[in-house]
Design a protein around this motif. Sequence first.
Motif, PDB file in Angstrom:
ATOM      1  N   VAL A   1      26.504 -67.896 -22.085  1.00 42.94           N
ATOM      2  CA  VAL A   1      25.193 -68.542 -22.065  1.00 42.94           C
ATOM      3  C   VAL A   1      25.393 -70.030 -22.313  1.00 42.94           C
ATOM      4  O   VAL A   1      25.798 -70.433 -23.404  1.00 42.94           O
ATOM      5  N   GLY A   2      25.143 -70.839 -21.293  1.00 42.56           N
ATOM      6  CA  GLY A   2      25.293 -72.285 -21.427  1.00 42.56           C
ATOM      7  C   GLY A   2      26.352 -72.840 -20.504  1.00 42.56           C
ATOM      8  O   GLY A   2      27.514 -72.443 -20.569  1.00 42.56           O
ATOM      9  N   GLY A   3      25.939 -73.790 -19.655  1.00 43.72           N
ATOM     10  CA  GLY A   3      26.843 -74.357 -18.660  1.00 43.72           C
ATOM     11  C   GLY A   3      27.233 -75.785 -18.948  1.00 43.72           C
ATOM     12  O   GLY A   3      27.313 -76.614 -18.021  1.00 43.72           O
ATOM     13  N   GLY A   4      27.490 -76.100 -20.218  1.00 47.94           N
ATOM     14  CA  GLY A   4      28.114 -77.382 -20.538  1.00 47.94           C
ATOM     15  C   GLY A   4      29.614 -77.272 -20.367  1.00 47.94           C
ATOM     16  O   GLY A   4      30.136 -76.267 -19.875  1.00 47.94           O
ATOM     17  N   VAL A   5      30.336 -78.306 -20.800  1.00 49.23           N
ATOM     18  CA  VAL A   5      31.779 -78.314 -20.572  1.00 49.23           C
ATOM     19  C   VAL A   5      32.461 -77.162 -21.306  1.00 49.23           C
ATOM     20  O   VAL A   5      33.439 -76.588 -20.798  1.00 49.23           O
TER      21      VAL A   5
ATOM     22  N   GLY B   1      16.810 -62.490 -23.117  1.00 54.93           N
ATOM     23  CA  GLY B   1      16.933 -61.276 -23.909  1.00 54.93           C
ATOM     24  C   GLY B   1      18.385 -60.858 -24.067  1.00 54.93           C
ATOM     25  O   GLY B   1      19.168 -60.928 -23.116  1.00 54.93           O
ATOM     26  N   LEU B   2      18.742 -60.448 -25.286  1.00 60.06           N
ATOM     27  CA  LEU B   2      20.077 -59.915 -25.569  1.00 60.06           C
ATOM     28  C   LEU B   2      19.887 -58.635 -26.377  1.00 60.06           C
ATOM     29  O   LEU B   2      19.466 -58.682 -27.536  1.00 60.06           O
ATOM     30  N   GLY B   3      20.162 -57.507 -25.752  1.00 63.58           N
ATOM     31  CA  GLY B   3      19.964 -56.231 -26.420  1.00 63.58           C
ATOM     32  C   GLY B   3      21.269 -55.485 -26.619  1.00 63.58           C
ATOM     33  O   GLY B   3      22.051 -55.318 -25.673  1.00 63.58           O
ATOM     34  N   ARG B   4      21.521 -55.051 -27.858  1.00 67.03           N
ATOM     35  CA  ARG B   4      22.713 -54.264 -28.150  1.00 67.03           C
ATOM     36  C   ARG B   4      22.574 -52.881 -27.562  1.00 67.03           C
ATOM     37  O   ARG B   4      21.551 -52.216 -27.696  1.00 67.03           O
ATOM     38  N   GLU B   5      23.622 -52.438 -26.882  1.00 64.86           N
ATOM     39  CA  GLU B   5      23.691 -51.086 -26.340  1.00 64.86           C
ATOM     40  C   GLU B   5      25.099 -50.552 -26.579  1.00 64.86           C
ATOM     41  O   GLU B   5      26.020 -51.325 -26.864  1.00 64.86           O
ATOM     42  N   PRO B   6      25.283 -49.255 -26.511  1.00 58.25           N
ATOM     43  CA  PRO B   6      26.630 -48.699 -26.738  1.00 58.25           C
ATOM     44  C   PRO B   6      27.661 -49.364 -25.816  1.00 58.25           C
ATOM     45  O   PRO B   6      27.486 -49.394 -24.598  1.00 58.25           O
ATOM     46  N   GLY B   7      28.685 -49.938 -26.417  1.00 60.70           N
ATOM     47  CA  GLY B   7      29.765 -50.533 -25.633  1.00 60.70           C
ATOM     48  C   GLY B   7      29.505 -51.939 -25.161  1.00 60.70           C
ATOM     49  O   GLY B   7      30.324 -52.497 -24.422  1.00 60.70           O
TER      50      GLY B   7
ATOM     51  N   TRP C   1      26.336 -55.226 -24.319  1.00 59.02           N
ATOM     52  CA  TRP C   1      25.066 -55.926 -24.403  1.00 59.02           C
ATOM     53  C   TRP C   1      24.312 -55.842 -23.077  1.00 59.02           C
ATOM     54  O   TRP C   1      24.931 -55.848 -22.008  1.00 59.02           O
ATOM     55  N   ASN C   2      22.992 -55.755 -23.176  1.00 61.84           N
ATOM     56  CA  ASN C   2      22.148 -55.889 -21.994  1.00 61.84           C
ATOM     57  C   ASN C   2      21.568 -57.301 -22.008  1.00 61.84           C
ATOM     58  O   ASN C   2      20.849 -57.683 -22.935  1.00 61.84           O
ATOM     59  N   VAL C   3      21.918 -58.083 -20.998  1.00 66.15           N
ATOM     60  CA  VAL C   3      21.513 -59.489 -20.932  1.00 66.15           C
ATOM     61  C   VAL C   3      20.424 -59.634 -19.877  1.00 66.15           C
ATOM     62  O   VAL C   3      20.669 -59.387 -18.690  1.00 66.15           O
ATOM     63  N   SER C   4      19.240 -59.994 -20.314  1.00 64.29           N
ATOM     64  CA  SER C   4      18.159 -60.225 -19.361  1.00 64.29           C
ATOM     65  C   SER C   4      17.969 -61.719 -19.149  1.00 64.29           C
ATOM     66  O   SER C   4      18.196 -62.518 -20.056  1.00 64.29           O
ATOM     67  N   TYR C   5      17.547 -62.064 -17.946  1.00 60.95           N
ATOM     68  CA  TYR C   5      17.383 -63.480 -17.595  1.00 60.95           C
ATOM     69  C   TYR C   5      16.271 -63.604 -16.572  1.00 60.95           C
ATOM     70  O   TYR C   5      15.831 -62.618 -15.964  1.00 60.95           O
TER      71      TYR C   5
ATOM     72  N   ALA D   1      18.498 -70.668 -30.444  1.00 62.24           N
ATOM     73  CA  ALA D   1      17.626 -69.758 -29.702  1.00 62.24           C
ATOM     74  C   ALA D   1      18.390 -68.533 -29.240  1.00 62.24           C
ATOM     75  O   ALA D   1      17.876 -67.407 -29.273  1.00 62.24           O
ATOM     76  N   VAL D   2      19.634 -68.722 -28.820  1.00 60.80           N
ATOM     77  CA  VAL D   2      20.455 -67.591 -28.370  1.00 60.80           C
ATOM     78  C   VAL D   2      20.797 -66.693 -29.558  1.00 60.80           C
ATOM     79  O   VAL D   2      20.818 -65.459 -29.429  1.00 60.80           O
ATOM     80  N   MET D   3      21.058 -67.295 -30.717  1.00 62.15           N
ATOM     81  CA  MET D   3      21.307 -66.479 -31.910  1.00 62.15           C
ATOM     82  C   MET D   3      20.100 -65.591 -32.217  1.00 62.15           C
ATOM     83  O   MET D   3      20.242 -64.399 -32.520  1.00 62.15           O
ATOM     84  N   HIS D   4      18.909 -66.158 -32.134  1.00 68.58           N
ATOM     85  CA  HIS D   4      17.704 -65.372 -32.378  1.00 68.58           C
ATOM     86  C   HIS D   4      17.595 -64.213 -31.390  1.00 68.58           C
ATOM     87  O   HIS D   4      17.222 -63.087 -31.770  1.00 68.58           O
ATOM     88  N   LEU D   5      17.915 -64.455 -30.123  1.00 68.10           N
ATOM     89  CA  LEU D   5      17.865 -63.382 -29.115  1.00 68.10           C
ATOM     90  C   LEU D   5      18.805 -62.241 -29.480  1.00 68.10           C
ATOM     91  O   LEU D   5      18.509 -61.069 -29.224  1.00 68.10           O
ATOM     92  N   ALA D   6      19.949 -62.590 -30.073  1.00 66.31           N
ATOM     93  CA  ALA D   6      20.944 -61.576 -30.434  1.00 66.31           C
ATOM     94  C   ALA D   6      20.608 -60.870 -31.746  1.00 66.31           C
ATOM     95  O   ALA D   6      21.272 -59.894 -32.111  1.00 66.31           O
ATOM     96  N   GLY D   7      19.606 -61.386 -32.470  1.00 62.83           N
ATOM     97  CA  GLY D   7      19.241 -60.783 -33.743  1.00 62.83           C
ATOM     98  C   GLY D   7      19.897 -61.418 -34.939  1.00 62.83           C
ATOM     99  O   GLY D   7      19.981 -60.806 -36.009  1.00 62.83           O
ATOM    100  N   LEU D   8      20.341 -62.664 -34.804  1.00 61.34           N
ATOM    101  CA  LEU D   8      20.986 -63.380 -35.890  1.00 61.34           C
ATOM    102  C   LEU D   8      20.078 -64.519 -36.331  1.00 61.34           C
ATOM    103  O   LEU D   8      19.629 -65.322 -35.503  1.00 61.34           O
ATOM    104  N   ASP D   9      19.818 -64.608 -37.636  1.00 58.60           N
ATOM    105  CA  ASP D   9      18.987 -65.671 -38.189  1.00 58.60           C
ATOM    106  C   ASP D   9      19.886 -66.869 -38.514  1.00 58.60           C
ATOM    107  O   ASP D   9      20.666 -66.816 -39.475  1.00 58.60           O
ATOM    108  N   PRO D  10      19.803 -67.967 -37.768  1.00 56.97           N
ATOM    109  CA  PRO D  10      20.698 -69.116 -38.003  1.00 56.97           C
ATOM    110  C   PRO D  10      20.571 -69.691 -39.406  1.00 56.97           C
ATOM    111  O   PRO D  10      21.572 -70.061 -40.018  1.00 56.97           O
ATOM    112  N   GLU D  11      19.348 -69.766 -39.917  1.00 58.97           N
ATOM    113  CA  GLU D  11      19.157 -70.352 -41.248  1.00 58.97           C
ATOM    114  C   GLU D  11      19.832 -69.499 -42.313  1.00 58.97           C
ATOM    115  O   GLU D  11      20.548 -70.013 -43.185  1.00 58.97           O
ATOM    116  N   ALA D  12      19.638 -68.186 -42.235  1.00 55.89           N
ATOM    117  CA  ALA D  12      20.253 -67.290 -43.216  1.00 55.89           C
ATOM    118  C   ALA D  12      21.770 -67.317 -43.108  1.00 55.89           C
ATOM    119  O   ALA D  12      22.485 -67.134 -44.107  1.00 55.89           O
TER     120      ALA D  12
END
Length: 380
Positions: free
Chosen positions: A11-15, A176-182, A184-188, A212-223
């Motif tokens: 996710v992300g097309g920078g260098v 969207g980033l959803g955890r699934e067995p084995g 991730w399901n990546v929606s765009y 924003a990507v961390m939040h999609l994955a279920g990770l709270d950046p501040e915490a």
Amino acid sequence: MAETEVDAVIVGGGVVGLAVLQALAGDGREAVLFERHPDVGRETSSRNSEVLHGGMYYRPGSLKARLSVAGRRAAVAFCQAHNVPYRPCGKMVGATTAEEVPELEKLLATGRENGVEGLCLAIARECEQFSPGVRAVAALHSPATGVLNAHDFMNAIRRQAEADGGMVVCGAAVDGLGREPGGWNVSYTDADGPGAVGARTVVNAAGLAAQAVMHLAGLDPEAAGLTLHPCKGSYFSVQGEARKRIGGLVYPVPEKNLTGLGVHTVVDVQGGVKLGPDICYVEPAVEYDYSVDSGLGGRFYDSVVRYLPFLRPDDLAPDMAGMRPKLSGPGQPARDFYIAEESARGLPGFINLAGIESPGLTASLAIGRYVADMVGDILA
């Protein structure tokens, strides 16, 4: 999982994202990169000083130290192999008072411990030879430092990645980033509407949008201690005869706790000369204001006239601005790159990159290799 499955989604097309894709594709991995903008490299990667740093600023053993030194060497070789414009102009970090000289000695020791080639201390007369008219009582000279064309560099990395089978999809926002067995399901969503792809691993290389990507994955950046602090840096171009008197990269002694490298001269492969960047923290936004306030010219002049005494205020004109995704807030010491696989946070296969500011361009190919090796370990 989605019907299509790949080894990795980036996710992300920078260098950095492009470098990860290139390394994965070169390893024979199936990988796809999603970039929300119409083309790659539209944010931090193309709005910077375009310097390949030597690597003498960073704490020995840190990711910034290790990956900048390895990345610079890889970038120079890549530029030579792919005809990317590169200029080995060298760099001088100048002390304008005797009190600043011990800081140069610390940089010299750090740089040598990090493996930076050719570092040496220079006296005032040698400083004048490097860039006539520069005022310094002593300086640290880094012949390994150079500049490249960031756009050409990124385009060449992309071409190599695609030649090896990697896929770049621009104008596609991951939502969207959803955890699934084995994996991730990546929606765009792209111009054709919503879509999805399955991925065994996901690499967050979204730079300014990494939170924003961390939040999609279920990770709270501040915490997690990964709050990003966007920091704007403006540049002013040097006009007229003054431009001809600046022959290379000239930096002041860095700021305390490495909060910044200080406003410095910026030369490019075409022969242009700028001053910058400054430091201005801003509020997080989806789209940032990259305009340059002409009223900052006086502050830029005051920052550099002590070591560029020939400069006059009317030699400066507003040029461009960039935005850095810092992990350190105002007044806080600089932090290292954050690159980690987040199994410990309950997110196996999610490789999280945050705070990839300077020397991110320099380190990019080494970061790509580092992340590709992490993916290889996961998929082994």
